[in-house]
Motif scaffolding. Structure first.
Motif, short mmCIF file in Angstrom:
data_model
loop_
_atom_site.label_atom_id
_atom_site.label_comp_id
_atom_site.label_asym_id
_atom_site.label_seq_id
_atom_site.Cartn_x
_atom_site.Cartn_y
_atom_site.Cartn_z
N LEU B 329 0.84 -1.20 0.00
CA LEU B 329 0.00 0.00 0.00
C LEU B 329 0.88 1.25 0.00
O LEU B 329 1.74 1.41 0.86
CB LEU B 329 -0.90 0.00 1.24
N LEU B 330 0.65 2.12 -0.96
CA LEU B 330 1.44 3.35 -1.03
C LEU B 330 0.70 4.50 -0.36
O LEU B 330 -0.53 4.52 -0.29
CB LEU B 330 1.69 3.70 -2.50
N ASP B 331 1.47 5.47 0.12
CA ASP B 331 0.86 6.60 0.83
C ASP B 331 0.18 7.60 -0.09
O ASP B 331 0.61 7.80 -1.22
CB ASP B 331 1.93 7.36 1.62
N THR B 332 -0.86 8.22 0.45
CA THR B 332 -1.51 9.30 -0.29
C THR B 332 -1.44 10.53 0.59
O THR B 332 -1.11 10.44 1.76
CB THR B 332 -3.00 9.00 -0.51
N GLN B 333 -1.73 11.69 0.02
CA GLN B 333 -1.78 12.87 0.87
C GLN B 333 -2.78 13.87 0.33
O GLN B 333 -3.07 13.89 -0.88
CB GLN B 333 -0.41 13.48 1.04
N ILE B 334 -3.30 14.66 1.23
CA ILE B 334 -4.30 15.64 0.82
C ILE B 334 -3.60 16.88 0.29
O ILE B 334 -2.62 17.36 0.86
CB ILE B 334 -5.19 16.02 2.00
N VAL B 335 -4.08 17.36 -0.85
CA VAL B 335 -3.54 18.59 -1.41
C VAL B 335 -4.68 19.60 -1.40
O VAL B 335 -5.66 19.45 -2.13
CB VAL B 335 -3.08 18.38 -2.87
N TRP B 336 -4.57 20.60 -0.54
CA TRP B 336 -5.67 21.53 -0.39
C TRP B 336 -5.46 22.78 -1.24
O TRP B 336 -4.48 23.48 -1.08
CB TRP B 336 -5.85 21.91 1.08
N ARG B 337 -6.40 23.02 -2.14
CA ARG B 337 -6.24 24.19 -3.01
C ARG B 337 -7.45 25.11 -2.85
O ARG B 337 -7.79 25.47 -1.73
CB ARG B 337 -6.06 23.75 -4.46
#
Lengths: 340, 340
Positions: B329-337
């Motif tokens: 499982l690879l990491d994800t991240q939130i990108v807030w725009r």
DNA sequence: TTGTATGCGTTATCAG
DNA sequence: CTGATAACGCATACAA
């Protein structure tokens, strides 16, 4: 001794023959369903095949048949373009459908580095494919040379200058560009510019030529913004450049729909309305055209057909027919919507 | 007798041996640059190779070596998705770079029909590839069964329920969906809906589950609009459905960026401002996210890495190592725009 | 109708 | 260091 987790050995024709109590020749005949084999033998062999799970080894078959029943599709593009250009996907799908119909396997080979180039060259030399469709070859492309050296049946989508004698399929970019520019002029725009992409490719150069043709005396080199690739970002940059150079610009021919989409973004940024303040037209009639706001007026290009025809050309060469040396040009048509 | 325009016969090791006046064994050693060959022999052979234009026949080499030094990448998607989903391109490129590094040729096989399925199955059985990366397999996919039967080293991107015991690489869609939904809730929205795509796939189903998790008691099934695919058109349709059902909606979790882009179109059509009237978030952080107006808040998914890791898994299996059965499982991240 | 023998182009084993 | 020679798995001409 350690048991390697390796796979169980694959059954060969030999195993099937033993199991069915016949000779390998007979098995071979059944596998390739040739005539002259008794019903009972056939039955026994089919049972044996199922039992041992036999599946023919293609490497061996290729070796003796001297063919692979596969055709390569080479895509030689930088990452960004590969991901953004909808034409590539269409071409690929078109080629696949033609190949599939003829029971050929399409294997697509993407080249993104020097290393890839060499490996693909080796691959082609290795007899893995009987022919090849090349998308977007450049001038002096090493792959092109390999193909010539092997004289592998090939067809190009688009035609770099240095391979005029190899079969290709394309469209008349120049005439199409001229036509849509004329149409844009017809709407009454006075200051018309162009975002010209990929001038190192025939498609890019020819579209610019068509634009120039249409404008005639009114052509102003200052109103041409050259950008490297058919990408959204380049479209935006090109439009910004145009806006900076000529604030009164009221018409734009974008070299492709993606370019137009990027340009639209820049226009919106600058507070200009489309088609009110400026009319814009694209090229390709890809999915982008319908995704733009407003809907894009553009040139419909049969990308799927290009792939298909290229594949068919390879197929016909494989049948021993001589390729159409002049190249094949497919028709385009103007699709007029709301952006101009 | 008619002279077929066929190609001249390719030179074999035999020809080289004759030309250089040595045995085939020695030529073979030079070709694979092994030690124990005299300088003069090497020189003579190299000259002969150049002279007759020898290039090794891989079919023969494969036959005796029992490998092809190629890995297949199978894309099993409907046309539209293949053209629109930027993840597929990224995965493909990621896999290619890993394979390229290990000097393996990636051959991508696209399946768009029943016929293709059968042909690809034959292809895999034929020893053309040593292993395979499968993108977006479905449940009960015939290709999956073929792979199991051959026990071909394989790695899946994503994991249908019915192959839990095969190696795969993916992301935690559920956790990521939950996280971004919570973030959206945190902005103070009261009526939050979801455009849920591809519920027949693990990615689609898990994203919906994460959305539900985040909403807890406040979850309202009426605010979920299911659509079949990750496409622009489906995003637009889904948003229209949501708008029709709940005019007061003020927040939307779109199952992917493309979906969000389509939704944005519908919202604009309806005269709603973003993020003013409604906040929207996507998933993928693909090129679409930066192309939307306003810029999309989304989840970054390492599509390129997925392809890369899947390819590496196959490569390691080829080395005889046991695959990581749990999956990667690879990491994800939130990108807030700006869209929420 | 079936079996046998040979060749496809390489690599690999083993005596020289 | 080098040259025979045996696989590799299949198709096929020829003999039976």
């Amino acid at each position: 001794m350690v048991t390697i987790p390796g796979r169980r050995k694959r059954a060969t024709i030999h195993d099937v023959a033993a199991e069915a109590g016949v000779s390998r020749g007979t098995v071979s005949r059944v596998v390739n369903n040739e005539p002259y084999v008794s019903a009972e033998a056939r039955l026994a062999i089919e049972a044996a095949i199922a039992k041992v799970g036999y599946v023919p080894n293609t490497a061996a078959r290729n070796l003796v048949m001297q063919r692979s029943q596969a055709v390569g599709l080479i895509v030689h593009e930088p990452h960004s373009l590969f991901l953004e250009d909808p034409n590539i996907g269409e071409i690929l799908l078109g080629a696949n459908s033609a190949l599939s119909l003829a029971d050929y396997q399409m294997v697509s080979l993407v080249i993104e580095s020097e290393r890839d180039t060499e490996r693909v060259a080796r691959y082609l030399s290795g007899g893995f494919v009987d022919g090849v469709v090349v998308v977007s070859a450049r001038e002096q492309d090493p792959i092109t040379r390999v193909i010539e050296r092997l004289d592998l049946p090939a067809a190009f989508v688009g035609h770099p200058q240095d391979l005029r004698d190899l079969p290709y399929v394309g469209i008349n970019n120049r005439a199409a560009a001229r036509a849509i520019t004329e149409r844009l002029i017809g709407t009454g725009r006075r200051r018309i510019g162009m975002i010209a992409a990929a001038l190192d490719r025939d498609s890019g150069a020819d579209r610019l030529a068509g634009f120039t043709d249409a404008l005639g005396d009114r052509f102003d080199p200052a109103l041409v913004a050259p950008v490297p690739l058919y990408t959204y970002a380049d479209g935006r940059d090109g439009m910004r450049a145009l806006l900076a150079r000529e604030p009164l610009i009221d018409g734009v021919f974008a070299a492709s729909d993606v370019i137009a989409a990027g340009a639209l973004n820049a226009l919106r940024e600058d507070g200009r309305s489309v088609p009110g303040d400026v009319g814009i037209v694209g090229f390709d009639d890809s999915a982008w055209a319908l995704r733009c706001q407003p809907l894009l007026s553009t040139v419909r290009q049969p990308a799927n057909g290009l792939g298909q025809r290229a594949a068919e050309s390879v197929l016909s060469q494989l049948r021993g027919e001589a390729p159409e040396l002049g190249g094949i040009l497919l028709d385009t048509q103007i699709v007029w919507r709301d952006s101009a």
